[in-house]
Design an enzyme around this catalytic site. Structure first.
Site, PDB file in Angstrom:
ATOM      1  N   TYR A 130     -12.779  -4.157  -4.107  1.00  0.00           N
ATOM      2  CA  TYR A 130     -11.504  -3.907  -3.416  1.00  0.00           C
ATOM      3  C   TYR A 130     -10.604  -3.082  -4.318  1.00  0.00           C
ATOM      4  O   TYR A 130     -10.334  -3.452  -5.463  1.00  0.00           O
ATOM      5  CB  TYR A 130     -10.817  -5.218  -3.059  1.00  0.00           C
ATOM      6  CG  TYR A 130      -9.489  -5.039  -2.363  1.00  0.00           C
ATOM      7  CD1 TYR A 130      -9.432  -4.760  -0.999  1.00  0.00           C
ATOM      8  CD2 TYR A 130      -8.288  -5.127  -3.070  1.00  0.00           C
ATOM      9  CE1 TYR A 130      -8.213  -4.593  -0.357  1.00  0.00           C
ATOM     10  CE2 TYR A 130      -7.068  -4.955  -2.432  1.00  0.00           C
ATOM     11  CZ  TYR A 130      -7.040  -4.688  -1.071  1.00  0.00           C
ATOM     12  OH  TYR A 130      -5.835  -4.509  -0.433  1.00  0.00           O
ATOM     13  N   LEU A 131     -10.142  -1.947  -3.803  1.00  0.00           N
ATOM     14  CA  LEU A 131      -9.259  -1.068  -4.554  1.00  0.00           C
ATOM     15  C   LEU A 131      -7.976  -0.875  -3.761  1.00  0.00           C
ATOM     16  O   LEU A 131      -7.999  -0.267  -2.680  1.00  0.00           O
ATOM     17  CB  LEU A 131      -9.937   0.289  -4.803  1.00  0.00           C
ATOM     18  CG  LEU A 131     -11.178   0.264  -5.696  1.00  0.00           C
ATOM     19  CD1 LEU A 131     -11.905   1.610  -5.649  1.00  0.00           C
ATOM     20  CD2 LEU A 131     -10.790  -0.077  -7.126  1.00  0.00           C
ATOM     21  N   ASP A 141     -18.667  13.431   4.882  1.00  0.00           N
ATOM     22  CA  ASP A 141     -17.699  13.018   5.919  1.00  0.00           C
ATOM     23  C   ASP A 141     -16.321  12.899   5.275  1.00  0.00           C
ATOM     24  O   ASP A 141     -15.626  11.888   5.416  1.00  0.00           O
ATOM     25  CB  ASP A 141     -18.135  11.687   6.530  1.00  0.00           C
ATOM     26  CG  ASP A 141     -17.389  11.354   7.821  1.00  0.00           C
ATOM     27  OD1 ASP A 141     -16.719  12.246   8.375  1.00  0.00           O
ATOM     28  OD2 ASP A 141     -17.474  10.202   8.275  1.00  0.00           O
TER      29      ASP A 141
END
Length: 288
Positions: free
Chosen positions: A93-94, A194
């Site tokens: 998680y950042l 992407d």
């Protein structure tokens, strides 16, 4: 379900992980996403149907390949797996923050360095992967214009035709895209595949990219994608150009490269994207 995910994380990190905080977060249109924490470790998790495990595994593989280059940052992959009825991908998680002009410039430099430091002998990827939920074929090919015209444009046009959405003669459109790319000399490199604003962020340690659809291709596909849904700040492009300038006639090739993503959106969502495909195709055929 959550108990199985806790156990998988515990096994991977080598110490007990028990969810003490769980919060739904925005993660696009495809997956359910959560922030999980035991107040010591924090993870970002994507959930989907059990049948989607291959998509998560493909994403994890691409992230690992990007990270190996040590040019661009991306979240560490913690685990993939399935529960009784779900598949999941657990990432580091950042937390996001607002980026400065200098950080956008640095991002341009880092992306250019990733492209420069990942030459390859052919175009393609070790396996087929996904662009959104659409299968992305990646058979190895030595000719870039053939690879992109057939495995990107032709593939998407065929998928649309199977839904009774016909934009014209597929061979003619593929040939037109092929010809626009004809005189462009390309060295295969690792691309994100992407790269729009929703697939990047900034933390205290700088920029990080995620949700890749990677393969070895023309570096310009990444730059083109950053311009499709609204350009990034000018500093990003300046940082890239200072490090690895784009070739002449990029603006023409950009139409072909972004046509792929518009076609994919038409396949995924229909509606207005079909009209965008027609408008983009008109511009491409005018160049042919």
């Amino acid at each position: 379900m959550w108990r199985a995910i806790e156990q998988n994380i515990t096994q991977v990190i080598g110490q007990q992980f028990s969810i003490k905080h769980k919060q739904a977060v925005t993660g696009g249109d495809i997956n359910l996403c959560y922030w999980l924490s035991d107040y010591q470790h924090n993870y970002f998790i994507k959930l989907n149907d059990k049948s989607r495990l291959q998509q998560f595994e493909s994403e994890a593989y691409s992230l690992a390949q990007i990270k190996q280059l040590n040019a661009m940052s991306c979240p560490n992959v913690i685990a993939t797996g399935t529960t009784l009825d779900k598949s999941y991908l657990v990432l580091e998680y950042l937390p996001f923050k607002t980026a400065s002009a200098r950080e956008w410039f640095n991002f341009g430099e880092q992306l250019a360095q990733m492209h420069k430091s990942s030459p390859h002998g052919q175009f393609g990827w070790q396996h087929d992967n996904y662009i959104g939920t659409t299968l992305q074929p990646n058979d190895w090919q030595s000719n870039w214009r053939t690879f992109f015209a057939e495995q990107r444009i032709g593939w998407q046009l065929q998928l649309l035709a199977e839904k009774s959405i016909n934009l014209g003669d597929i061979k003619h459109i593929v040939d037109a895209c092929h010809d626009i790319l004809q005189h462009h000399q390309v060295t295969p490199c690792l691309v994100h595949g992407d790269l729009w604003q929703g697939n990047l962020g900034f933390s205290d340690d700088g920029v990080f990219i995620f949700d890749p659809a990677s393969y070895y291709g023309d570096r310009e596909v990444d730059i083109a994608m950053t311009e499709l849904f609204g350009q990034l700040p000018d500093e990003f492009y300046q940082g890239y150009q200072d490090t690895y300038p784009l070739d002449n006639d990029y603006d023409k090739r950009k139409l072909v490269y972004n046509f792929y993503h518009i076609l994919n959106h038409a396949n995924l969502f229909g509606g207005i994207y079909i009209e965008q495909c027609k408008a983009n195709l008109t511009r491409i055929l005018a160049l042919h």
